[in-house]
Design an enzyme around this catalytic site. Sequence first.
Site, short mmCIF file in Angstrom:
data_model
loop_
_atom_site.label_atom_id
_atom_site.label_comp_id
_atom_site.label_asym_id
_atom_site.label_seq_id
_atom_site.Cartn_x
_atom_site.Cartn_y
_atom_site.Cartn_z
N GLY A 206 44.84 20.85 68.32
CA GLY A 206 45.52 22.13 68.12
C GLY A 206 47.01 21.99 68.18
O GLY A 206 47.65 21.07 68.26
N ASN A 207 47.48 23.15 68.43
CA ASN A 207 49.30 23.23 68.48
C ASN A 207 49.42 24.32 69.54
O ASN A 207 48.61 25.16 70.00
CB ASN A 207 49.98 23.20 67.30
CG ASN A 207 49.50 24.46 66.42
OD1 ASN A 207 49.72 25.54 66.98
ND2 ASN A 207 48.71 24.45 65.30
N ARG A 208 50.89 24.51 69.83
CA ARG A 208 51.16 25.31 70.81
C ARG A 208 51.45 26.74 70.21
O ARG A 208 51.97 27.76 71.15
CB ARG A 208 52.46 24.86 71.46
CG ARG A 208 52.70 23.57 72.08
CD ARG A 208 54.15 22.97 72.48
NE ARG A 208 54.20 22.01 73.22
CZ ARG A 208 53.98 21.86 74.65
NH1 ARG A 208 54.06 22.90 75.20
NH2 ARG A 208 54.14 20.77 75.17
N SER A 209 51.23 26.99 69.20
CA SER A 209 51.49 28.54 68.62
C SER A 209 50.68 29.41 69.38
O SER A 209 49.25 29.25 69.71
CB SER A 209 51.11 28.53 67.12
OG SER A 209 51.05 29.99 66.90
#
Length: 413
Positions: A206-209
């Site tokens: 995933g990512n931090r958005s």
Amino acid sequence: MRIVLGVGGGIAAYKVASLLRLFTEAGHDVTVIPTEASTRFVGTATWEALSGNPVSNSVFDDVHLVNHVRLGHEADLVVVAPATADLLAKAATGQAADLLTNTLLMAHGPVLFAPAMHTEMWQHPATRANVETLRTRGAAVLEPASGRLTGADSGPGRLPEPEAIFEAAMALVQGRTDYQLPLAGRTVTISAGGTREPLDPVRFLGNRSSGKQGVALAVAARNAGATVRLLAAHMDVPAPSGVEVVRVETALQLRAAALEAAADSDVFIMSAAVADFRPADVSDTKIKKRDDTADPVITLVRNPDILQELVERRNSQPAAVAAGQLIVGFAAETGDSEGDVLAYGEAKLQRKGCDLLVVNHVGTDKVFGQDSNSVVILSRAGSEPQEASGTKAEVSDAIISRISLELNRLSVN
Ligand code: CTP
């Protein structure tokens, strides 16, 4: 401020309960006057409870108070929502058969009509003429939103969202001539949040958005009168009211939803953080650690570039159709020894071919999950970079204003 809120007999009357709440929460004293027909959709008890004032549409109730004269005289603002074809016709011809139409004839302050009806009714020459008459006499008539109507049909005729009518009403009271909602009749699709690329049934990349910027953009577009569709990947914040939400998980799901939504979008904003790569193999079962095997290696494959595909799809349409769609990309840049944030942004704008690119300066403590932001808006048409900073809501308002401006340019050219 004293507000008279006239409610017309259309299904959208239920949305006006939220508009009433917005007025009362802002400290205004609201008298609701529902038409007889509208009480088949929302009963007078709802209006009395929410406004805290008595509700009637008869000129024969409380005659000693001379309500048919007094309410219009005393009102600082009269808002009619939904303004049906019938109500617009009655107002345009100066009829006075009930309390609401009497009040409209007696109004001293600004009057705002928020129409809602089926597209054919809105476009009928009789309604066009009535709207023209009312506008010529100084009343403000909003353009309806475009989108799904009561039945299977869709087109212009939807009541703008309550927040949008509220914004227009406040602008009108302040004497502003730009009360007309800048994105009325436009459909805006916004992707938001971060995609999750599964490794196995329990793990993902995933990512931090957080989705905060995308949600703030959806709110700003909704308040500007647009019909908003939010393609929501993983978000830490709830989706706002008054927008259509399509949930997606992976980049490939987002791509499918985006290509479908693009067909009827006047504006497409790709603010989602899309994973550039996904695991080549997704295990059907949980990957187990075993002492007797080597550490696992994850092989990644490239995800399609959705923004670039949207631009290619748009550019392959006949010129007149292609010219009507505005595509906005986002760039998260850190800058490095080979180039600063703006230089990378310019290169990305040319590479992706979108019309506007909103460039964010990111670091682990900047932008992701934060409530404030600072961006530069780059335009492929070559105008000067435009800076915007503040809360994500303020930045979103600036981006949506810029988009409205660019859309107006498109329709002039
Ligand atoms: N984007 C997209 N599809 C992808 C990756 C990104 O549509 N597979 C969109 C994002 O939503 C954003 C824009 O492309 O609007 C820029 O994304 P960014 O990750 O900054 O750019 P990249 O193309 O990944 O370039 P680089 O990794 O070289 O910075």
